[in-house]
Write a protein that holds these residues in place. Structure first.
Motif, PDB file in Angstrom:
ATOM      1  N   UNK A  37       0.692  -1.071  -0.106  1.00 45.94           N
ATOM      2  CA  UNK A  37      -0.114  -0.115  -0.020  1.00 45.94           C
ATOM      3  C   UNK A  37       1.051   1.307   0.187  1.00 45.94           C
ATOM      4  N   UNK A  38       1.869   1.048   0.996  1.00 36.41           N
ATOM      5  CA  UNK A  38       2.682   2.411   0.735  1.00 36.41           C
ATOM      6  C   UNK A  38       3.678   2.749  -0.126  1.00 36.41           C
ATOM      7  N   UNK A  76       2.041   7.128  -6.293  1.00 34.57           N
ATOM      8  CA  UNK A  76       1.429   8.311  -6.325  1.00 34.57           C
ATOM      9  C   UNK A  76       2.321   9.502  -6.610  1.00 34.57           C
ATOM     10  N   UNK A  77       3.254   9.678  -5.760  1.00 32.99           N
ATOM     11  CA  UNK A  77       4.476  10.639  -5.831  1.00 32.99           C
ATOM     12  C   UNK A  77       5.009  10.256  -7.327  1.00 32.99           C
ATOM     13  N   UNK A 126       3.041  12.650  -9.340  1.00 29.73           N
ATOM     14  CA  UNK A 126       3.471  13.808  -9.570  1.00 29.73           C
ATOM     15  C   UNK A 126       4.740  14.170 -10.301  1.00 29.73           C
ATOM     16  N   UNK A 127       5.681  13.450 -10.207  1.00 31.70           N
ATOM     17  CA  UNK A 127       6.625  13.679 -10.910  1.00 31.70           C
ATOM     18  C   UNK A 127       6.425  13.679 -12.441  1.00 31.70           C
ATOM     19  N   UNK A 128       5.446  12.778 -12.703  1.00 34.87           N
ATOM     20  CA  UNK A 128       5.055  12.583 -14.264  1.00 34.87           C
ATOM     21  C   UNK A 128       4.407  14.195 -14.504  1.00 34.87           C
ATOM     22  N   UNK A 129       3.603  14.430 -13.916  1.00 33.15           N
ATOM     23  CA  UNK A 129       2.640  15.589 -13.952  1.00 33.15           C
ATOM     24  C   UNK A 129       3.618  16.804 -14.087  1.00 33.15           C
ATOM     25  N   UNK A 137      11.418   4.750  -9.572  1.00 35.08           N
ATOM     26  CA  UNK A 137      10.019   5.527  -9.881  1.00 35.08           C
ATOM     27  C   UNK A 137      10.053   6.809 -10.481  1.00 35.08           C
ATOM     28  N   UNK A 138      11.130   7.633  -9.668  1.00 34.77           N
ATOM     29  CA  UNK A 138      11.128   8.907 -10.487  1.00 34.77           C
ATOM     30  C   UNK A 138      11.755   8.753 -12.081  1.00 34.77           C
ATOM     31  N   UNK A 139      12.718   7.914 -12.089  1.00 31.33           N
ATOM     32  CA  UNK A 139      13.061   7.776 -13.456  1.00 31.33           C
ATOM     33  C   UNK A 139      12.218   7.164 -14.267  1.00 31.33           C
TER      34      UNK A 139
END
Lengths: 253, 471
Positions: free
Chosen positions: B333-334, B340-341, B344-347, B447-449
């Protein structure tokens, strides 16, 4: 220096085909300062982009010296733009986050890896400083574009275009956004650079007054050079006979 | 080279980028805090379970215990193949029973209190060698060499509460007959016991400060009666009075409320099973070989109806599995939160690419390659992810370090917090696992990449002419 043979290009908008270049033949002599004039929408900017490898023509050939450059891989085209061509745009197109100095050094940065940058950095910095001084911005080295006037930004852009000592300078409406005085200054600067550094310049403008200062002027309309003379040379330009004072002889090289 | 310069500049000038950093940071910090607390809980629980249940237990399913004497059983084990795995071993008698004592009220009367307990008869010194026992004794001085002897103060209290019965002076019925010998006047020696901490103490909440503290309900030297069953063929109630020598605090309420430790011999005598036992507890030399050890022991005790051989993990399987499952689900879940973060990087990246479209055109006109432009944005994503993860680690570890003050502050001001009546421990236990922190960091970076790939590709694919014309 640059030779284009029968360039055509058209844009597709929905189902309509809009022809932009309709069989352009052009030869640019080394060291020549050529202006292309024409109304907006005549295809002059597209021609400049195609010649500068920023855009591709639908058909036709472009030669740089003896090498055909319209079919090069994108990597080699990138190299051409980085080393052999310089660009000046109407809206200056400086990177807003960088200072004048950094903007000028940008092609040098792009062209070098981390290691080669380390080796060449002093040299590139020196050249950038010299160029900025040359264009009269020795006192503005560390200013951001937003702190400069239009004329200053354009002069920075010229310095940037010259950093890699290009063979050809493409200027797309370099004065389009400037007042008459600043515009005049820019054209004179280009003229000087052309004379002193033997850089070939292809300028697109709709300002006939300024075009006068170049070696040769051709007029474009509807994707073609306007046939103004019956004795038009097969490859090349059309002297603007309808504007007699703009008719300048082609330089003898 | 220009990529680094632009990455750093974009970072410095785009406030939007901080949204990405903060979201990655919060995700990483949350994961670290939750994992550390859960790992703390599970490590502490496992530590207690392993200590209290010992590595391996041989248990008789019969309430009367093994019919074979304990000494014989132990010898049999030691002489078998299993002997080489064993470091220490002790027999115990474990049986359910009832504890009852008088609670003296402030009004002057008294109230009998009775509660169910697990009575465990141990040899304290031998049991201490197995670990997980002596360190829980409330009186630190007893931990070194645990015994059920009462200390002098406790003994005095016991004697005070149990005065020697005064036997009236003997008067011979037949005048002139010789007097009978005096009855023994030696004070009776009490049998010591260690009740669980929650039997002898109660929790009181200060109405003003809200602080929770423990107040003694019974003192050392007080007596508790244990009622249990005899180990004879016919079940018969037996009982005995014990004197409190000390109490045992494991911080697991179940055990602190339910365990009642007495001396092995005492319990054997009461239940009428001298020399016999119901459990044999074993500490292994090398716990990683527990499967082999259990196997070897099962060779001696092949019949499950006669003896059950189990490791502490087998005994607590359900709870341990539940903890692991809970942790797994929580992590999943976490991780979605970090996902989700990632969005937000994507957006934010899509916005930045849009904003920087003209710059991309400029760079391309200056000879930057598609890959170069892409790596600016990928590098930017990595940079934001890295910064977010770095800050997240710092924040997470700080929170973990100060988790108890934070929790106290929260429960005092919001009423939401760690309910000490529900949970096992007085303080939130934490355990930071470096590999977990590394995994979370790698995940966040990945995830950020991953989420910056799409906008970066879009940037790379932009035609220079279109990008230049972009207003």
């Amino acid at each position: 220096m640059i030779r284009a043979v029968n360039l055509t290009k058209s844009y597709h908008r929905h189902k309509h085909v809009v022809p932009v270049l309709q069989g352009i033949d052009l030869e640019l002599q080394p060291g020549e300062f050529l202006s292309i004039v024409g109304a907006s929408g005549s295809g002059k900017s597209t021609l400049l982009h195609v010649l500068g490898t920023l855009d591709k023509a639908d058909s036709g050939m472009i030669f740089f010296g003896d090498e055909r450059i319209d079919q090069l891989s994108s990597k080699e085209r990138d190299r051409y733009r980085n080393e052999k061509f310089g660009f000046i745009f109407q809206f200056y197109h400086l990177l807003p986050e960088l200072s004048a100095m950094e903007n000028v050094m940008m092609p040098g940065l792009i062209g070098s890896s981390l290691f080669s940058w380390w080796q060449k950095r002093k040299q590139i910095k020196k050249r950038a400083t010299e160029l900025l001084e040359r264009v009269g911005l020795g006192h503005r080295l560390h200013h951001k574009p937003r702190e400069m006037s239009g004329g200053e930004m354009q002069r920075t852009a010229i310095a940037r275009a010259l950093i890699a000592s290009p063979k050809v300078l493409f200027a797309d409406e370099p004065t389009g956004n400037l007042d008459a005085e600043a515009a005049d200054e820019i054209i004179r600067l280009l003229r000087e650079i052309n004379r002193e550094e033997r850089v070939t310049i292809l300028m697109v403008t709709h300002n006939l007054e300024l075009a006068r200062l170049s070696d040769r002027v051709v007029k474009m309309s509807s994707g073609k050079f306007s046939p103004l003379s019956v004795n038009a040379p097969p490859l090349g330009y059309q002297p603007l006979n309808d504007i007699p004072h703009l008719c300048l002889p082609a330089p003898q090289v | 080279m220009y990529k680094f310069l632009l990455c750093l500049r974009y970072l410095r000038t785009r406030y939007l980028a901080f949204v990405c950093i903060v979201s990655v940071m919060l995700g990483v910090a949350t994961l670290i805090v939750v994992n550390s607390v859960m790992a703390g809980f599970s490590t502490k629980l496992k530590d207690r379970f392993r200590g209290l249940h010992t590595d391996v237990t041989i248990e008789s399913p019969n309430m009367n215990g093994f019919s074979t004497p304990a000494a014989e059983l132990k010898e049999k084990i030691l002489n078998s193949r299993a002997g080489e795995f064993i470091e220490a071993m002790t027999e115990t008698v474990e049986v359910f029973g009832m504890a009852t004592f008088e609670l003296y009220l402030q009004s002057g009367g008294s109230e009998p209190i009775t509660m169910p307990v697990q009575v465990i008869g141990i040899d304290p010194e031998a049991r201490a060698k197995l670990g997980g026992f002596a360190q829980y004794l409330t009186t630190p001085s007893r931990r070194e060499k645990p015994s059920f002897e009462l200390d002098p103060k406790a003994l005095a209290r016991w004697h005070h509460l149990h005065p020697p019965v005064d036997i009236p002076e003997h008067k011979p019925l037949i005048p002139g007959a010789p007097p009978l010998p005096d009855p023994p006047r030696d004070p009776v020696k009490p049998m010591g016991c260690f009740p669980g901490f929650a039997i002898t103490h109660y929790r009181s909440t200060d109405p003003v400060t809200g602080a929770v503290n423990h107040k003694p309900l019974l003192l050392m030297g007080d007596s508790i009666r244990i009622v249990t069953a005899s180990a004879t063929k016919r079940l018969e109630p037996v009982y005995a009075d014990f004197a409190i020598a000390d109490s045992i605090q494991t911080e697991i309420p179940e055990y602190d409320r339910g365990f009642f430790w007495v001396k092995l011999e005492d319990l054997q005598t009461i239940r009428g099973m001298p020399g016999r036992c119901s459990h044999i507890h074993i500490r292994l030399k090398d716990y990683s070989k527990n499967k082999e050890a259990v196997e070897a022991l099962r060779e001696i005790f092949p019949d499950e109806r006669e003896a059950i051989v189990q490791t502490w993990e087998d005994k607590n399987r359900t709870l341990l599995d539940a903890i692991d499952t809970e942790r797994g689900i929580l992590n999943l879940l976490l991780f979605m939160i970090v996902g989700v973060a990632g969005f937000s990087v994507l957006a934010v990246f899509s916005m930045i690419v849009r904003e920087k479209t003209r710059d991309i055109g400029i760079l391309k006109s200056l000879g930057a390659s598609d890959r170069g432009v892409m790596s600016i944005f990928l590098g930017y994503g990595l940079l934001l992810g890295g910064l977010g993860a770095g800050l997240g680690i710092a924040l997470g570890l700080t929170i973990v370090h100060y988790i108890n003050p934070i929790e106290q502050f929260l429960s005092k001001n919001t009423g939401v917090g760690f309910d000490r009546r529900v949970y096992y421990f007085e303080e939130l236990p934490t355990h930071v696992q470096p590999e977990m922190v590394a995994l979370v960091t790698i995940g966040a970076l990945l995830i950020s990449v991953l989420f910056s790939v799409l906008p970066a590709l879009r940037a790379a694919m932009l035609k220079p002419v279109r990008a230049l014309r972009y207003e």
